[in-house]
Design a protein around this motif. Structure first.
Motif, PDB file in Angstrom:
ATOM      1  N   GLU A 102      -4.542 -15.055  25.211  1.00  0.00           N
ATOM      2  CA  GLU A 102      -3.949 -16.031  24.785  1.00  0.00           C
ATOM      3  C   GLU A 102      -4.629 -15.566  23.248  1.00  0.00           C
ATOM      4  OE1 GLU A 102      -6.532 -18.983  26.153  1.00  0.00           O
ATOM      5  OE2 GLU A 102      -5.327 -19.125  27.830  1.00  0.00           O
ATOM      6  N   HIS A 103      -5.443 -15.939  22.056  1.00  0.00           N
ATOM      7  CA  HIS A 103      -5.741 -14.817  21.035  1.00  0.00           C
ATOM      8  C   HIS A 103      -4.712 -14.122  20.356  1.00  0.00           C
ATOM      9  CE1 HIS A 103      -8.573 -12.028  22.167  1.00  0.00           C
ATOM     10  NE2 HIS A 103      -8.423 -11.514  20.547  1.00  0.00           N
ATOM     11  N   ALA A 104      -4.852 -13.323  21.050  1.00  0.00           N
ATOM     12  CA  ALA A 104      -4.003 -12.266  20.286  1.00  0.00           C
ATOM     13  C   ALA A 104      -2.069 -11.873  20.922  1.00  0.00           C
ATOM     14  CB  ALA A 104      -3.811 -10.929  21.173  1.00  0.00           C
ATOM     15  N   ALA A 105      -1.967 -12.521  21.883  1.00  0.00           N
ATOM     16  CA  ALA A 105      -0.127 -13.185  22.540  1.00  0.00           C
ATOM     17  C   ALA A 105      -0.027 -13.779  20.821  1.00  0.00           C
ATOM     18  CB  ALA A 105      -0.157 -13.671  23.222  1.00  0.00           C
ATOM     19  N   VAL A 106      -1.152 -15.102  20.551  1.00  0.00           N
ATOM     20  CA  VAL A 106      -0.546 -15.866  19.756  1.00  0.00           C
ATOM     21  C   VAL A 106      -0.401 -15.320  18.328  1.00  0.00           C
ATOM     22  CG1 VAL A 106      -0.665 -18.190  18.470  1.00  0.00           C
ATOM     23  CG2 VAL A 106      -1.520 -18.081  20.927  1.00  0.00           C
ATOM     24  N   GLY A 107      -2.055 -15.204  17.862  1.00  0.00           N
ATOM     25  CA  GLY A 107      -1.839 -14.640  16.721  1.00  0.00           C
ATOM     26  C   GLY A 107      -0.999 -13.162  16.514  1.00  0.00           C
ATOM     27  N   GLU A 108      -0.302 -12.565  17.167  1.00  0.00           N
ATOM     28  CA  GLU A 108       0.367 -11.775  17.427  1.00  0.00           C
ATOM     29  C   GLU A 108       1.864 -11.984  17.358  1.00  0.00           C
ATOM     30  OE1 GLU A 108      -0.522  -8.102  16.033  1.00  0.00           O
ATOM     31  OE2 GLU A 108      -2.619  -7.993  17.644  1.00  0.00           O
TER      32      GLU A 108
END
Length: 181
Positions: A102-108
């Motif tokens: 989740e953090h990667a999907a949002v951050g990227e």
């Protein structure tokens, strides 16, 4: 001196998918043609595959993603910001259908806004995607109340399936929405 935003390496596939989707949805170009143009410079096959997966997936589940976005945004994005809408749908697609943290999907996805030349959209995308994560179950229940949205099928086609296979139409819909091998 203005500080340039830091661009993460993983943002390129998302920005490229959003650009290709903008051409498909805004200019009527085929997805294959749009991807050929926007994925031409990728050296890493994994980034290319991710951009393709996001672009094809967003189009496959577009009715559901659009309805989710409409519940998350206070007002629709203007037509000139179709690329930002495509990036938002790409972020939602990752959170719903891909095995991306989740953090990667949002951050990227947020980082990809700068690559589209829309740094102002970073805050919007961050807030909307995080709001989705907080309200996921409630939002999915709302949008999935409509069987055509839940199935991502046109209403007339869903009705034909219901009439032709009254006991099996839901299984047919589920199978048709699975990723090919």
């Amino acid at each position: 001196m203005t500080r340039q935003p830091t661009i993460r390496p993983g943002a390129d596939p998302r920005a490229s998918a959003a650009r290709a989707l903008r051409e498909v949805l805004g200019a009527g170009r085929s997805l294959d043609q749009a991807l050929d143009v926007h994925l031409d410079g990728f050296r890493d096959a994994r980034d290319r595959a991710l951009a393709q997966e996001i672009a094809f997936g967003v189009l496959r589940f577009l009715p559901r993603l659009q309805l989710l976005a409409s519940h998350l945004l206070e007002r629709p994005l203007p037509a000139r910001d179709l690329d930002v809408a495509c990036l938002l749908w790409a972020g939602l697609y990752q959170l719903l259908y891909l095995r991306v943290a989740e953090h990667a999907a949002v951050g990227e996805t947020v980082g990809a806004a700068a690559l589209l030349g829309k740094p102002w959209a970073r805050g919007l995308l961050n807030g909307v995607l995080r709001n989705f994560l907080r309200r996921r179950e409630q939002l999915l229940a709302m949008v999935d109340a409509d069987p055509t949205v839940r199935a991502c099928f046109l209403g007339w086609l869903l009705e034909c399936l219901r009439q032709a296979w009254p006991d099996d139409w839901e299984a047919l819909v589920d199978v048709s929405n699975q990723r090919p091998p």
